[in-house]
Scaffold this motif. Sequence first.
Motif, PDB file in Angstrom:
ATOM      1  N   SER A  26       0.835  -1.211   0.000  1.00 47.41           N
ATOM      2  CA  SER A  26       0.000   0.000   0.000  1.00 47.41           C
ATOM      3  C   SER A  26       0.866   1.256   0.000  1.00 47.41           C
ATOM      4  CB  SER A  26      -0.926   0.014   1.214  1.00 47.41           C
ATOM      5  OG  SER A  26      -1.869  -1.029   1.154  1.00 47.41           O
ATOM      6  N   ALA A  29       2.301   1.563  -3.427  1.00 50.12           N
ATOM      7  CA  ALA A  29       1.259   1.942  -4.387  1.00 50.12           C
ATOM      8  C   ALA A  29       0.884   3.413  -4.247  1.00 50.12           C
ATOM      9  CB  ALA A  29       0.028   1.060  -4.194  1.00 50.12           C
ATOM     10  N   ARG A  59      -2.691  -1.490 -15.798  1.00 48.97           N
ATOM     11  CA  ARG A  59      -4.131  -1.720 -15.646  1.00 48.97           C
ATOM     12  C   ARG A  59      -4.634  -2.819 -16.573  1.00 48.97           C
ATOM     13  NH1 ARG A  59      -7.702   3.552 -15.920  1.00 48.97           N
ATOM     14  NH2 ARG A  59      -9.282   2.082 -15.222  1.00 48.97           N
ATOM     15  N   TYR A  94       1.255  -2.766  -9.453  1.00 48.13           N
ATOM     16  CA  TYR A  94      -0.056  -3.010 -10.071  1.00 48.13           C
ATOM     17  C   TYR A  94      -1.103  -2.050  -9.507  1.00 48.13           C
ATOM     18  CZ  TYR A  94      -4.356  -5.502 -11.340  1.00 48.13           C
ATOM     19  OH  TYR A  94      -5.608  -5.841 -11.823  1.00 48.13           O
ATOM     20  N   THR A  95      -1.158  -1.937  -8.194  1.00 45.59           N
ATOM     21  CA  THR A  95      -2.177  -1.106  -7.552  1.00 45.59           C
ATOM     22  C   THR A  95      -1.925   0.377  -7.776  1.00 45.59           C
ATOM     23  OG1 THR A  95      -2.361  -2.818  -5.849  1.00 45.59           O
ATOM     24  CG2 THR A  95      -3.401  -0.710  -5.374  1.00 45.59           C
ATOM     25  N   THR A 148      -9.571   0.778  -3.324  1.00 45.17           N
ATOM     26  CA  THR A 148      -8.444   0.208  -4.058  1.00 45.17           C
ATOM     27  C   THR A 148      -7.514  -0.563  -3.136  1.00 45.17           C
ATOM     28  OG1 THR A 148      -8.539   2.028  -5.663  1.00 45.17           O
ATOM     29  CG2 THR A 148      -6.500   0.745  -5.573  1.00 45.17           C
ATOM     30  N   LEU A 149      -7.276  -0.041  -1.936  1.00 46.73           N
ATOM     31  CA  LEU A 149      -6.387  -0.727  -0.999  1.00 46.73           C
ATOM     32  C   LEU A 149      -7.059  -1.970  -0.402  1.00 46.73           C
ATOM     33  CD1 LEU A 149      -4.596   2.223   0.830  1.00 46.73           C
ATOM     34  CD2 LEU A 149      -3.916   0.947  -1.205  1.00 46.73           C
ATOM     35  N   LEU A 152      -6.380  -4.457  -2.920  1.00 42.53           N
ATOM     36  CA  LEU A 152      -4.988  -4.889  -2.798  1.00 42.53           C
ATOM     37  C   LEU A 152      -4.846  -5.973  -1.735  1.00 42.53           C
ATOM     38  CD1 LEU A 152      -1.831  -2.631  -2.653  1.00 42.53           C
ATOM     39  CD2 LEU A 152      -2.178  -4.413  -0.961  1.00 42.53           C
ATOM     40  N   ASN A 155      -6.057  -9.114  -3.180  1.00 46.93           N
ATOM     41  CA  ASN A 155      -5.155  -9.581  -4.245  1.00 46.93           C
ATOM     42  C   ASN A 155      -3.876 -10.197  -3.699  1.00 46.93           C
ATOM     43  OD1 ASN A 155      -6.846  -8.797  -6.338  1.00 46.93           O
ATOM     44  ND2 ASN A 155      -5.896  -6.785  -6.576  1.00 46.93           N
TER      45      ASN A 155
END
Length: 214
Positions: A26, A29, A59, A94-95, A148-149, A152, A155
């Motif tokens: 995080s 990112a 993306r 990626y994130t 988004t986190l 993550l 993921n």
Amino acid sequence: MDVLTENWSLYGEGLLGTVELTVYASLLALGLGILMAAFRVAPVGSLRVIGTAWVTVLRNTPLTLLFFAVLLGMPRFGVQLSFTAFAVLALGCYTSAFICEAVRSGINTVPVGQGEAARSLGMTFEQTLGSIVLPQAFRSVIPPIGSTLIALAKNSAIAGSFSVTELLGVYRPLNELGYSIVWTFVWIAVGYLIVTLAISAIFNLLERHWGVAR
């Protein structure tokens, strides 16, 4: 409950691994995402190209493929890191593409006159972005960055397939020991729920303090 009570240390190790992956990825990112958002709105054309290429490639690349590229490809070029460090790099990069777009959308909500006024006072692009635009944009992008986190964190489960200690990988030794696979995954799901609810609570708190009132 036996699968949990008899394997506290194993679940704890997996949960700790997931938390570490989530925290470090995080931070990476957020740093890269904000930088690439700055590139995408920069007055320098080459920086805009770099930012656009970064977002477009990452993306549209499957995360699993990115893991293979980082964990298996980079050592061939002499880059030697731990599997955890490689996983953080893959997840963070990626994130960052999604963070970049969230931040850029927030920048677009700031009135153009704010930047023009700053430039008329002699402020540079970096000063305008860091002192005027980003603080205002931050207020409107708290919810999408939080979402988004959270994605993550979920993921990070892919990292378990690449010899990285994390929560989903707990099922393998427990399955070999003969524990119920159903209850094994139930407690794994509870672990991910704890992580994602913690992230959600943090961003809800940030939104209450700094979010845009609606």
